[in-house]
Design an enzyme around this catalytic site. Sequence first.
Site, PDB file in Angstrom:
ATOM      1  N   CYS A 102      24.362  -2.840 -22.997  1.00 50.33           N
ATOM      2  CA  CYS A 102      23.244  -1.937 -23.042  1.00 50.33           C
ATOM      3  C   CYS A 102      23.794  -0.547 -22.812  1.00 50.33           C
ATOM      4  CB  CYS A 102      22.250  -2.231 -21.916  1.00 50.33           C
ATOM      5  SG  CYS A 102      21.701  -3.936 -21.889  1.00 50.33           S
ATOM      6  N   ARG A 147      24.349   0.848 -28.576  1.00 51.74           N
ATOM      7  CA  ARG A 147      24.716  -0.232 -27.667  1.00 51.74           C
ATOM      8  C   ARG A 147      23.632  -1.304 -27.572  1.00 51.74           C
ATOM      9  NH1 ARG A 147      28.931   1.905 -24.390  1.00 51.74           N
ATOM     10  NH2 ARG A 147      28.618   0.294 -22.842  1.00 51.74           N
ATOM     11  N   TRP A 167      20.332  -4.466 -25.048  1.00 47.74           N
ATOM     12  CA  TRP A 167      20.686  -5.552 -25.967  1.00 47.74           C
ATOM     13  C   TRP A 167      20.563  -6.814 -25.138  1.00 47.74           C
ATOM     14  CZ3 TRP A 167      24.841  -9.175 -26.525  1.00 47.74           C
ATOM     15  CH2 TRP A 167      24.881  -9.800 -27.777  1.00 47.74           C
ATOM     16  N   ASN A 171      24.034  -2.500 -17.278  1.00 48.55           N
ATOM     17  CA  ASN A 171      24.733  -2.913 -18.495  1.00 48.55           C
ATOM     18  C   ASN A 171      25.752  -3.967 -18.075  1.00 48.55           C
ATOM     19  OD1 ASN A 171      26.372  -3.072 -20.784  1.00 48.55           O
ATOM     20  ND2 ASN A 171      27.492  -1.217 -20.249  1.00 48.55           N
ATOM     21  N   GLY A 172      25.642  -5.190 -18.632  1.00 48.67           N
ATOM     22  CA  GLY A 172      26.597  -6.233 -18.275  1.00 48.67           C
ATOM     23  C   GLY A 172      25.875  -7.524 -17.963  1.00 48.67           C
ATOM     24  N   GLU A 200      35.322  -9.862 -44.883  1.00 46.69           N
ATOM     25  CA  GLU A 200      34.618  -8.635 -44.509  1.00 46.69           C
ATOM     26  C   GLU A 200      33.390  -8.418 -45.405  1.00 46.69           C
ATOM     27  OE1 GLU A 200      34.522  -6.801 -42.072  1.00 46.69           O
ATOM     28  OE2 GLU A 200      33.735  -4.866 -42.712  1.00 46.69           O
ATOM     29  N   LYS A 227      29.678  -8.115 -43.880  1.00 46.40           N
ATOM     30  CA  LYS A 227      28.797  -6.958 -44.130  1.00 46.40           C
ATOM     31  C   LYS A 227      27.449  -7.435 -44.650  1.00 46.40           C
ATOM     32  CE  LYS A 227      30.150  -4.347 -42.411  1.00 46.40           C
ATOM     33  NZ  LYS A 227      31.354  -4.454 -41.666  1.00 46.40           N
ATOM     34  N   GLU A 240      25.381  -9.241 -41.946  1.00 45.97           N
ATOM     35  CA  GLU A 240      24.927  -8.331 -40.888  1.00 45.97           C
ATOM     36  C   GLU A 240      23.682  -7.557 -41.287  1.00 45.97           C
ATOM     37  OE1 GLU A 240      28.428  -6.363 -38.307  1.00 45.97           O
ATOM     38  OE2 GLU A 240      28.678  -6.087 -40.448  1.00 45.97           O
ATOM     39  N   HIS A 289      38.869 -27.559 -51.410  1.00 45.03           N
ATOM     40  CA  HIS A 289      38.882 -28.480 -50.269  1.00 45.03           C
ATOM     41  C   HIS A 289      37.517 -28.598 -49.599  1.00 45.03           C
ATOM     42  CE1 HIS A 289      43.124 -28.844 -50.788  1.00 45.03           C
ATOM     43  NE2 HIS A 289      43.309 -27.545 -50.653  1.00 45.03           N
ATOM     44  N   LYS A 315      26.191  -2.080 -31.784  1.00 38.15           N
ATOM     45  CA  LYS A 315      27.441  -1.519 -32.301  1.00 38.15           C
ATOM     46  C   LYS A 315      28.615  -1.861 -31.396  1.00 38.15           C
ATOM     47  CE  LYS A 315      29.588   1.620 -34.939  1.00 38.15           C
ATOM     48  NZ  LYS A 315      29.981   0.682 -35.991  1.00 38.15           N
TER      49      LYS A 315
HETATM   50  C1  G6P Z   1      30.174  -5.506 -32.805  1.00 36.83           C
HETATM   51  C2  G6P Z   1      29.809  -4.759 -34.071  1.00 36.83           C
HETATM   52  C3  G6P Z   1      30.829  -5.055 -35.173  1.00 36.83           C
HETATM   53  C4  G6P Z   1      32.220  -4.744 -34.674  1.00 36.83           C
HETATM   54  C5  G6P Z   1      32.552  -5.529 -33.410  1.00 36.83           C
HETATM   55  C6  G6P Z   1      33.867  -5.103 -32.798  1.00 36.83           C
HETATM   56  O1  G6P Z   1      29.934  -6.852 -32.960  1.00 36.83           O
HETATM   57  O2  G6P Z   1      28.515  -5.109 -34.505  1.00 36.83           O
HETATM   58  O3  G6P Z   1      30.551  -4.237 -36.302  1.00 36.83           O
HETATM   59  O4  G6P Z   1      33.152  -5.040 -35.680  1.00 36.83           O
HETATM   60  O5  G6P Z   1      31.538  -5.300 -32.434  1.00 36.83           O
HETATM   61  O6  G6P Z   1      33.729  -3.790 -32.336  1.00 36.83           O
HETATM   62  P1  G6P Z   1      34.933  -2.836 -31.983  1.00 36.83           P
HETATM   63  O7  G6P Z   1      34.296  -1.589 -31.428  1.00 36.83           O
HETATM   64  O8  G6P Z   1      35.778  -3.535 -30.965  1.00 36.83           O
HETATM   65  O9  G6P Z   1      35.692  -2.576 -33.243  1.00 36.83           O
END
Ligand code: G6P
Length: 607
Positions: A2, A27, A74, A98-99, A479, A483, A486, A502, A602
């Site tokens: 958070c 966050r 969060w 936060n935590g 990736e 994307k 997400e 496989h 994020k």
């Molecule tokens: C979160 C974000 C991802 C990101 C990951 C790692 O899950 O939603 O987009 O890749 O954290 O974050 P970092 O800041 O360690 O790259």
Amino acid sequence: MCGIIGIIGAAPAVPKLVEGLKRLEYRGYDSAGIATLVTGRIERRRAEGKIVNLQAALDADPLRGITGIGHTRWATHGRPSEANAHPHANSMVAVVHNGIIENFQELKRALAAEGHAFESDTDTEVIVHLVTRYLNRGMAPSQAAARAIAELEGAFALAMIFAGHPELVIGARRGSPLAVGYGDGEMFLGSDALALAPLTQRICYLEDGDVVELTRDGATIRDKFGAVAARPIRETAAIGDAIGKGNFAHYMLKEIYEQPTVIGDTLASFINPATRAVALPDLPFDFADLPRLQMLACGTSWHAALIARYWFESLAHLPVDVDIGSEFRYRAPQLAKGGAALAISQSGETADTLAALRLARELDQATMAIVNVAESTMAREADGTLLTHAGPEVGVASTKAFTTQLTVLACLAIAAARARGTVDGEREAALSAAITEVPARAAEVLDHDSRLKGLAQEVANARHVLFLGRGTGYPVALEGALKLKEITYVPAEGFAAGEMKHGPIALIDEDIPIIVVAPYDALFDKTASNMQEVIARGGRVIFLSDAKGIERLGDLAAATVELPAVDPFVAPILYTIPVQLLAYHAAVIRGTDVDQPRNLAKSVTVE
Ligand code: G6P
């Protein structure tokens, strides 16, 4: 995980608290809330959902006060709701957190048995009751807070205010980040420098175990042993203005479009403009005799590590392991004597990656971090840091942070190859030239935006999407799938193209778009065979390749996107851009919240 903020102000606190919370929304955005002291009494407003909802609650029912705390959540314990929103409070104390408090169940049982009534499902609320227990025993706020904090297990950053104490905010840090901001007759607490940027540029970062007592005139910090501690106050860069959306509809699109520029900015700090050779700062280890490199990351950053493994192995003949932070930390990793660990993280705060980095250090590895935030915990704790110069990344789905991570890793792989004598001068020059060209080639890839927007329609309406690639194209496929998941919530998977037979090939039918990442490289023919296998089973392929690849196989695909012909070394950086754009446009078509997709945040600062 958070974002938290606290203020002892000289003027009404609420506008500043709200502004700080907006900057912390990356966050988490499940709920938000603020508590202030109004003529010595604790008052609060909370709302489920994003900060706009809290703003509406404040507009409907304004909150006065010059001392206050705020939170954007969060959810970990307890669903997103107003009752579970922070600050948690009673008439004596209000707390933001936060935590995760790992022993909250035991504490809750004991407090409930003493007659404390709980109003939420959160772990945080136990802190309120615990502090209250000690206030009721006659302790002063700072004493009661210290006593309560000593009983907490887990990771946390906290801020608290106390009824009848308008000139006091108490903060504490164990695991999660917390910074103190120094104003003129005002003092601040915040999860990061970004939150505090509009309020002050004079910041100090608390160390693990610190408890801070803020008054209007300053801060008293005590370390984990209770001794008064001095923490350096730094001037941070003015990062207040860099986060507008400009003319773009979303941050994510803006950040995709910034890639040619920020890849160039990143290269500028690792390539000597005169010689065009890679020039790195001193590293905490020597590649020449490094026995093994352990890379650690989560999410998109993990995909960057997977790509870099191919580079380190093929160019520098360096043994490499890649681990997800949350797995590494609970295995019994057997690391090489004299080896090094490299954490990759946009934020530099991801709890799992940070814990993995700390474990690697305990296991006697030299540590290094590639991060986008210079003042982050990983940057401060690692023996060496290389910065991506992506600028603030606001969109939750990482884009420019990923391609700048790859840029740094590519430079690092070239430096490793040079140090280990595994490339000659000519090949090194060709590799450096290839990476130097990436900004210009990336701009060419962006020219395909409208074509990709057209193709996104099919992707947006699909019930499932597959991404295939080989070699460095495989992590690009992972990736692309990440994307898409997400931000569109369309189920998507990335596979090594050779692995389809496989099992995953059973998924193929004419309704599943298959995006094939296939630069014309040494593995092209192999990828081509796998593509033929899916086409033979009715699969509809969107084929990402260059002129040669499309000439060879373009006719078989349902659609093609022609990317620039480049040295295969840098292809994964460029082939990432179309998969980002496909996901972006598919999300817009589906009407999802592109920049703040559901359930995500994020920066994940809890395990
Ligand atoms: C979160 C974000 C991802 C990101 C990951 C790692 O899950 O939603 O987009 O890749 O954290 O974050 P970092 O800041 O360690 O790259």
